[in-house]
Enzyme design. Sequence first.
Site, PDB file in Angstrom:
ATOM      1  N   LYS B  80       0.833  -1.210   0.000  1.00 13.79           N
ATOM      2  CA  LYS B  80       0.000   0.000   0.000  1.00 13.79           C
ATOM      3  C   LYS B  80       0.866   1.258   0.000  1.00 13.79           C
ATOM      4  O   LYS B  80       1.886   1.312   0.712  1.00 13.79           O
ATOM      5  CB  LYS B  80      -0.913  -0.029   1.236  1.00 13.79           C
ATOM      6  CG  LYS B  80      -1.916   1.113   1.314  1.00 13.79           C
ATOM      7  CD  LYS B  80      -2.791   0.965   2.558  1.00 13.79           C
ATOM      8  CE  LYS B  80      -3.856   2.037   2.669  1.00 13.79           C
ATOM      9  NZ  LYS B  80      -4.721   1.865   3.866  1.00 13.79           N
ATOM     10  N   SER B 149      -9.607   1.847   2.557  1.00 12.50           N
ATOM     11  CA  SER B 149      -8.625   2.615   1.833  1.00 12.50           C
ATOM     12  C   SER B 149      -7.570   1.754   1.121  1.00 12.50           C
ATOM     13  O   SER B 149      -6.942   2.226   0.186  1.00 12.50           O
ATOM     14  CB  SER B 149      -7.903   3.567   2.803  1.00 12.50           C
ATOM     15  OG  SER B 149      -7.199   2.847   3.796  1.00 12.50           O
ATOM     16  N   SER B 173     -10.365  -0.669   6.681  1.00 10.72           N
ATOM     17  CA  SER B 173      -9.672  -0.500   5.394  1.00 10.72           C
ATOM     18  C   SER B 173      -8.966  -1.719   4.825  1.00 10.72           C
ATOM     19  O   SER B 173      -8.444  -1.663   3.719  1.00 10.72           O
ATOM     20  CB  SER B 173      -8.673   0.649   5.497  1.00 10.72           C
ATOM     21  OG  SER B 173      -9.363   1.871   5.547  1.00 10.72           O
TER      22      SER B 173
END
Lengths: 74, 456
Positions: B80, B149, B173
Amino acid sequence: MELPGDLTSEERQEIFERLQRDSVEKWGSERTACIAENLRDAALSVGRLERLRFSRDDAPGFYLHEMNMDQRRD
Amino acid sequence: MTELALASVTHTAQLIRSRALTVEQLVTTAFQRIEEQDEHLQAWETLDAEGALRQARQADSAVARGETLGPLHGVPVGVKDIIATAGIRTSMGSPIYRDNNPTLDAGLVSRLKGAGAIVLGKTVTTEFAMGDPARTKNPWNSAHTPGGSSVGSAVAVASGHCPVAIGTQTAGSVNRPAAYNGVTGFKPTYGLVSRRGVFPVSWTLDTVGWMTRTVTDAAVLLDVLSGYDRYDAAGVPGTHSEGYVRALTNTDPAYVPKLGIISGDIERTASTEMQAHMFELIEYLRQGGTWVELFDLPISYIHIRDAELAIHAVEAAEVHRRTFAERPGDYGTKSRARIETGAVIPGTSYVQAQRLRRQFRHDMDEGMASLDALIMPAAVGPAPKDLSTTGSTAFYSPWTTAGLPTITVPTALSVRNGMPLGAMLIGKGHDDIGLLRAARWVEERVAYSPTLPPFI
């Protein structure tokens, strides 16, 4: 911990206005629908949290364990 | 190529060890797949083909020399884009950090590399891992949100780009995008995995997690990534284990989990289709021999989402205080609203929120003492057909706030719209192995065979 009843709509509105006043003072008068919605949600949460009754010994669990800072520094 | 795209971490590592496949072939195939699909999917923020292929050739040399190989030797991984990677741009999904090139790896990236993983690049995050939707598409149907996210990580694994990708969870997330994209999403107990080098959203909530294809793969990653780090304030010495896979492998063949069903508020919030799916699933699990009982959520649950809201907003406001003052125009609408709101929430409310979460964690540990895990829907319903949102956090934020481990497991595709459905299991704090054991039992019992999405 004691859990009192939920907020009345008047109490919620009062907290919202307080937060909105602080927000305008801090960030200026430019408001968006998203900020207003966030402040409304926050007003409800703040009101509910402030009504919770804890014992003085109920410390906040910032890191969810009992370690103190000195131990963490090992 | 399809078989490779659906291969698990364990299977991929085995193919490399047995020399059925070179790491260079594997990485080249991964980049070909990404090149074909990512113009549409937008799962990747930055790719490092040159670096990954160089590492792949080194990994092949190590195999040829007969060296001792790490558990992730040659396995491609996505990271990420709020997690620092030395020499690979790390943008936090924000124009403010567009040209940010870290010189050091985050602690968890060092561990991945130490175990032999090949970092393909950085997966798309929502801006600063907050609520404004990213550009990434849901590969099952691009009219539906892919979540957030850790959206690029979920889509990369679902689309067969890599068998594992790393994310972070402050509310939902990891679990939510995993559920929306039909992959396994695991968030360990708070503090087990170091966040050194991870851009914070909220220090006392942020937890590293990952998307994989199987529960066993989630355990493989936990073996690699868990470990005390004195530079992460959430870490606690002595709470980590390196034997999660071993413990999972050594599970008694007669084992059946004791599960608690969360009903009430959560049951009513789920869509009709999700409620029906869970009812059938629970019945099926019960027929398989598991003990299932209703779990009464403690009174401290009632306002735990209020606590999460206050903590999340206040800490985010402080994380961004200086940058936001200088460049407010470079923040998205939802990020801005959260930061501005957090800055005016009273300190006393923040302290009350932290007291409540401690009480809730205590109550959950006590209430779950005789159970292996709780089970509930992986999401309110299939991914919503609404690209203005990343979906609801309601099903995840209570457990994240309590620091409890959670895992979502795909179980079916919706008969209504073909989108993924799944179940979520919640474990006791620091009983990650108990949770993984129960989740693997559910996974085996359900025997759902993941397929590649249709890329509509």
